[in-house]
Design a protein around this motif. Structure first.
Motif, PDB file in Angstrom:
ATOM      1  N   GLY A  32       0.827  -1.204   0.000  1.00 54.44           N
ATOM      2  CA  GLY A  32       0.000   0.000   0.000  1.00 54.44           C
ATOM      3  C   GLY A  32       0.857   1.248   0.000  1.00 54.44           C
ATOM      4  N   ALA A  33       0.230   2.370   0.262  1.00 53.76           N
ATOM      5  CA  ALA A  33       0.934   3.648   0.211  1.00 53.76           C
ATOM      6  C   ALA A  33       1.570   3.974   1.555  1.00 53.76           C
ATOM      7  CB  ALA A  33      -0.031   4.758  -0.180  1.00 53.76           C
ATOM      8  N   PRO A  34       2.863   4.365   1.561  1.00 56.59           N
ATOM      9  CA  PRO A  34       3.468   4.871   2.796  1.00 56.59           C
ATOM     10  C   PRO A  34       2.792   6.170   3.229  1.00 56.59           C
ATOM     11  CG  PRO A  34       5.137   4.331   1.144  1.00 56.59           C
ATOM     12  CD  PRO A  34       3.808   4.313   0.453  1.00 56.59           C
ATOM     13  N   SER A  35       3.129   6.654   4.399  1.00 52.34           N
ATOM     14  CA  SER A  35       2.509   7.868   4.939  1.00 52.34           C
ATOM     15  C   SER A  35       2.757   9.090   4.058  1.00 52.34           C
ATOM     16  CB  SER A  35       3.038   8.147   6.348  1.00 52.34           C
ATOM     17  OG  SER A  35       2.673   7.120   7.233  1.00 52.34           O
ATOM     18  N   ASP A  36       3.865   9.082   3.335  1.00 48.39           N
ATOM     19  CA  ASP A  36       4.227  10.234   2.508  1.00 48.39           C
ATOM     20  C   ASP A  36       5.346   9.808   1.575  1.00 48.39           C
ATOM     21  OD1 ASP A  36       4.653  12.887   1.534  1.00 48.39           O
ATOM     22  OD2 ASP A  36       4.241  13.730   3.512  1.00 48.39           O
ATOM     23  N   ASP A  37       5.789  10.729   0.716  1.00 52.79           N
ATOM     24  CA  ASP A  37       7.032  10.510  -0.009  1.00 52.79           C
ATOM     25  C   ASP A  37       8.179  10.448   0.999  1.00 52.79           C
ATOM     26  OD1 ASP A  37       5.631  10.609  -2.367  1.00 52.79           O
ATOM     27  OD2 ASP A  37       6.229  12.663  -2.870  1.00 52.79           O
ATOM     28  N   LEU A  38       9.317   9.928   0.571  1.00 48.99           N
ATOM     29  CA  LEU A  38      10.505   9.855   1.423  1.00 48.99           C
ATOM     30  C   LEU A  38      11.481  10.953   1.018  1.00 48.99           C
ATOM     31  CD1 LEU A  38       9.145   7.031   1.735  1.00 48.99           C
ATOM     32  CD2 LEU A  38      11.446   6.087   2.080  1.00 48.99           C
ATOM     33  N   LEU A  39      12.101  11.567   1.993  1.00 45.59           N
ATOM     34  CA  LEU A  39      13.075  12.632   1.745  1.00 45.59           C
ATOM     35  C   LEU A  39      14.479  12.037   1.775  1.00 45.59           C
ATOM     36  CD1 LEU A  39      13.661  15.672   1.378  1.00 45.59           C
ATOM     37  CD2 LEU A  39      13.725  15.862   3.875  1.00 45.59           C
ATOM     38  N   PHE A  40      15.147  12.043   0.625  1.00 50.26           N
ATOM     39  CA  PHE A  40      16.506  11.514   0.500  1.00 50.26           C
ATOM     40  C   PHE A  40      17.509  12.655   0.567  1.00 50.26           C
ATOM     41  CE2 PHE A  40      13.899   8.238  -1.213  1.00 50.26           C
ATOM     42  CZ  PHE A  40      14.619   7.039  -1.197  1.00 50.26           C
ATOM     43  N   GLY A  41      18.665  12.380   1.127  1.00 51.41           N
ATOM     44  CA  GLY A  41      19.718  13.382   1.162  1.00 51.41           C
ATOM     45  C   GLY A  41      20.946  12.839   1.858  1.00 51.41           C
ATOM     46  N   ASN A  44      25.969  15.381   6.869  1.00 47.73           N
ATOM     47  CA  ASN A  44      27.336  15.241   7.375  1.00 47.73           C
ATOM     48  C   ASN A  44      28.056  14.044   6.773  1.00 47.73           C
ATOM     49  OD1 ASN A  44      26.889  17.506   9.020  1.00 47.73           O
ATOM     50  ND2 ASN A  44      26.071  16.231  10.676  1.00 47.73           N
ATOM     51  N   GLY A  45      27.875  13.862   5.460  1.00 43.56           N
ATOM     52  CA  GLY A  45      28.602  12.833   4.728  1.00 43.56           C
ATOM     53  C   GLY A  45      27.975  11.451   4.738  1.00 43.56           C
ATOM     54  N   VAL A  46      26.859  11.285   5.431  1.00 48.53           N
ATOM     55  CA  VAL A  46      26.209   9.974   5.511  1.00 48.53           C
ATOM     56  C   VAL A  46      24.820  10.057   4.877  1.00 48.53           C
ATOM     57  CG1 VAL A  46      25.338   8.164   7.059  1.00 48.53           C
ATOM     58  CG2 VAL A  46      27.475   9.340   7.591  1.00 48.53           C
ATOM     59  N   LYS A  47      24.478   9.051   4.087  1.00 51.16           N
ATOM     60  CA  LYS A  47      23.173   9.034   3.448  1.00 51.16           C
ATOM     61  C   LYS A  47      22.065   8.912   4.493  1.00 51.16           C
ATOM     62  CE  LYS A  47      24.533   7.194  -1.073  1.00 51.16           C
ATOM     63  NZ  LYS A  47      24.352   6.096  -2.053  1.00 51.16           N
ATOM     64  N   MET A  48      20.977   9.655   4.253  1.00 47.21           N
ATOM     65  CA  MET A  48      19.858   9.632   5.188  1.00 47.21           C
ATOM     66  C   MET A  48      18.553   9.656   4.406  1.00 47.21           C
ATOM     67  SD  MET A  48      19.087  12.099   8.491  1.00 47.21           S
ATOM     68  CE  MET A  48      20.419  11.316   9.421  1.00 47.21           C
ATOM     69  N   VAL A  49      17.576   8.935   4.931  1.00 51.81           N
ATOM     70  CA  VAL A  49      16.229   8.914   4.362  1.00 51.81           C
ATOM     71  C   VAL A  49      15.258   9.237   5.487  1.00 51.81           C
ATOM     72  CG1 VAL A  49      14.464   7.537   3.207  1.00 51.81           C
ATOM     73  CG2 VAL A  49      16.883   7.160   2.662  1.00 51.81           C
ATOM     74  N   PHE A  50      14.364  10.190   5.234  1.00 50.58           N
ATOM     75  CA  PHE A  50      13.418  10.623   6.259  1.00 50.58           C
ATOM     76  C   PHE A  50      11.990  10.368   5.801  1.00 50.58           C
ATOM     77  CE2 PHE A  50      10.537  14.019   7.729  1.00 50.58           C
ATOM     78  CZ  PHE A  50      10.539  13.733   9.087  1.00 50.58           C
ATOM     79  N   LEU A  51      11.176   9.854   6.711  1.00 53.96           N
ATOM     80  CA  LEU A  51       9.759   9.643   6.430  1.00 53.96           C
ATOM     81  C   LEU A  51       8.932  10.200   7.583  1.00 53.96           C
ATOM     82  CD1 LEU A  51       7.406   8.425   4.814  1.00 53.96           C
ATOM     83  CD2 LEU A  51       7.830   6.250   5.991  1.00 53.96           C
ATOM     84  N   PRO A  52       8.079  11.197   7.322  1.00 54.26           N
ATOM     85  CA  PRO A  52       7.181  11.693   8.368  1.00 54.26           C
ATOM     86  C   PRO A  52       6.074  10.663   8.614  1.00 54.26           C
ATOM     87  CG  PRO A  52       6.774  12.861   6.307  1.00 54.26           C
ATOM     88  CD  PRO A  52       7.936  11.930   6.058  1.00 54.26           C
ATOM     89  N   ARG A  53       6.050  10.092   9.790  1.00 51.56           N
ATOM     90  CA  ARG A  53       5.170   8.954  10.071  1.00 51.56           C
ATOM     91  C   ARG A  53       3.693   9.280   9.845  1.00 51.56           C
ATOM     92  NH1 ARG A  53       6.728   8.264  14.826  1.00 51.56           N
ATOM     93  NH2 ARG A  53       8.224   6.545  14.643  1.00 51.56           N
ATOM     94  N   HIS A  54       3.303  10.504  10.171  1.00 50.13           N
ATOM     95  CA  HIS A  54       1.901  10.903  10.014  1.00 50.13           C
ATOM     96  C   HIS A  54       1.655  11.647   8.702  1.00 50.13           C
ATOM     97  CE1 HIS A  54       0.962   9.747  14.153  1.00 50.13           C
ATOM     98  NE2 HIS A  54       2.110  10.311  14.489  1.00 50.13           N
ATOM     99  N   GLY A  55       2.694  11.762   7.871  1.00 55.36           N
ATOM    100  CA  GLY A  55       2.592  12.540   6.646  1.00 55.36           C
ATOM    101  C   GLY A  55       2.766  14.017   6.930  1.00 55.36           C
ATOM    102  N   ARG A  56       3.273  14.738   5.938  1.00 53.96           N
ATOM    103  CA  ARG A  56       3.401  16.188   6.108  1.00 53.96           C
ATOM    104  C   ARG A  56       2.015  16.793   6.328  1.00 53.96           C
ATOM    105  NH1 ARG A  56       6.860  17.000   0.721  1.00 53.96           N
ATOM    106  NH2 ARG A  56       5.772  15.035   0.296  1.00 53.96           N
ATOM    107  N   GLY A  57       1.915  17.643   7.356  1.00 55.97           N
ATOM    108  CA  GLY A  57       0.615  18.196   7.713  1.00 55.97           C
ATOM    109  C   GLY A  57      -0.151  17.330   8.692  1.00 55.97           C
ATOM    110  N   HIS A  58       0.450  16.221   9.112  1.00 55.94           N
ATOM    111  CA  HIS A  58      -0.137  15.306  10.106  1.00 55.94           C
ATOM    112  C   HIS A  58      -1.510  14.808   9.640  1.00 55.94           C
ATOM    113  CE1 HIS A  58       0.594  13.951  14.355  1.00 55.94           C
ATOM    114  NE2 HIS A  58      -0.620  13.496  14.136  1.00 55.94           N
ATOM    115  N   LYS A  59      -1.504  14.065   8.536  1.00 56.10           N
ATOM    116  CA  LYS A  59      -2.752  13.584   7.934  1.00 56.10           C
ATOM    117  C   LYS A  59      -3.195  12.228   8.464  1.00 56.10           C
ATOM    118  CE  LYS A  59      -0.639  13.998   4.053  1.00 56.10           C
ATOM    119  NZ  LYS A  59      -0.227  13.983   2.617  1.00 56.10           N
TER     120      LYS A  59
END
Length: 289
Positions: A32-41, A44-59
Motif C-alpha cells: 500500500g501507500a506509505p505515509s508520505d514521499d521519502l526525503l533523501f539526502g 554530514n557525509g552519511v546518506k539519510m532517508v526521512f519519512l514523516p510517520r503521520h505525513g506532512r501536515g499530520h494527515k
C-alpha cells in the motif's frame, strides 16, 4: 556495507534540517501507500532517508498509518538503520516533559493494525525478545547526551491503539501494575515490522506529558503537549544531526543479529509458498527468499 540512516519522524517532526541534495521521492510498496514521499539526502557525509510517520501536515492518525508500507519503503530505499522518533507520555516522576527516553522494551496493546509482512502462504516467526538494537540505541543515547538533552537509558513503552488518551484507571494500571515507563501510539507494530525486515531499530521517545496518573498534573492538556512538542522537535533534530559522525559511512554486520533476523524464521517450505506473497516480500525478505 554502506550506512543509510532512516528516520521515522513522529508528531512535530516533518522534515530534517541540514540535508544536502535533499529530494522528496515517491516509493511504491506492494503493501500500500506509505505515509508520505521519502526525503533523501546526505547529512554530514552519511546518506539519510526521512519519512514523516503521520505525513506532512499530520494527515494520518496512529491507527491509519500504514506501518507495513512505511517499513517496506524504508527497506526499498536502502536504509540499514531506522531511528524512530515519537512523542509519548510518562509514567515516571523522574521522566519529565521535555526529557527523552531510549526505549528498549514494549508492551503492545494495539489491535487495529496489520502486524506482520508474513501470513498464510509464507509463515515466519522472528524473535522480538529484545525489540530494539543495542548498538543503534547506544548511538542515540550518545547523540542526545552530547546535544545536552536530559535522556534516560532504557524504558518500557506501552503502545496503545488510540487515538484517545488513557483513562485514569488505565494510566494507573500501566504505571503501577504493569511497570511501564512511557506510553505512545506509534512504535508498535513498527518495531516488530522492522525486525521482520532485518532492519536495526532504535526508539527515541520524547516526553510531552505525564499521561493522566499524576495527581499534580491532571488529565492530558493538548495545548501544553503541543508546546512541549515544539521544543522536543528542535532537540530531536539536533540529536539526529550528531548520528552520522557516530554511525559512520560504513557499517559491519549488526553484532546483535538484527540484520539476520530471518535466518531461520521462515517456516513454510518452498513448494508450499504462495508466489503472490513471496513476490511482495522481495525487499523485506529477499535475502532469504
Amino acid at each position: 556495507m554502506e550506512t543509510v540512516i532512516g528516520v521515522m519522524g513522529g508528531s512535530g517532526i516533518y522534515e530534517i534540517d541540514g540535508l544536502e541534495n535533499a529530494e522528496w521521492r515517491t516509493i511504491d510498496s506492494p503493501f500500500g501507500a506509505p505515509s508520505d514521499d521519502l526525503l533523501f539526502g546526505t547529512l554530514n557525509g552519511v546518506k539519510m532517508v526521512f519519512l514523516p510517520r503521520h505525513g506532512r501536515g499530520h494527515k494520518q492518525s496512529p491507527s491509519t498509518v500504514n506501518y507495513r508500507a512505511n517499513i517496506d519503503a524504508m527497506k526499498r530505499a536502502g536504509v540499514t538503520d531506522v531511528i524512530s522518533v515519537s512523542a509519548c507520555g510518562s509514567f515516571r516522576e523522574e521522566m519529565a516533559p521535555g526529557d527523552f527516553v531510549i526505549v528498549d522494551q514494549f508492551i503492545d496493546r494495539t489491535f487495529a493494525r496489520e502486524k506482520s509482512f508474513f501470513g498464510s502462504g509464507c509463515v515466519a516467526h522472528v524473535s522480538v525478545a529484545h525489540p530494539t538494537c543495542p548498538r543503534l540505541s547506544a548511538a542515540c543515547l550518545e547523540a542526545a547526551t552530547a546535544e545536552g538533552i536530559t535522556v534516560h537509558n532504557g524504558g518500557t513503552y506501552l503502545a496503545m491503539e488510540g487515538p484517545q488518551f488513557s483513562t485514569l484507571a488505565e494510566s494507573k494500571m500501566y504505571r503501577e501494575s504493569w511497570g511501564c515507563d512511557v506510553i505512545g501510539m506509534t512504535n508498535m507494530p513498527e518495531a516488530k515490522l522492522a525486525r521482520e525486515a532485518e532492519l536495526c531499530y532504535a526508539s527515541v521517545a520524547m516526553i510531552t506529558d505525564y499521561d493522566s496518573w499524576h495527581p499534580d498534573h491532571g488529565e492530558v492538556d493538548v495545548t501544553k503537549i503541543i508546546e512541549t512538542l515544539m521544543g522536543n522537535s528542535g532537540k530531536a533534530k539536533g540529536m539526529v544531526a550528531r548520528l552520522p559522525a557516530l554511525l559512520g559511512t560504513e557499517r559491519e554486520l549488526c553484532p546483535h543479529g538484527c540484520d539476520r533476523a530471518l535466518e531461520y524464521a521462515i517456516m513454510t517450505q518452498d513448494p508450499h509458498r504462495d508466489p503472490e506473497l513471496v513476490a511482495k516480500l522481495d525487499a523485506v525478505a529477499g535475502r532469504v527468499l
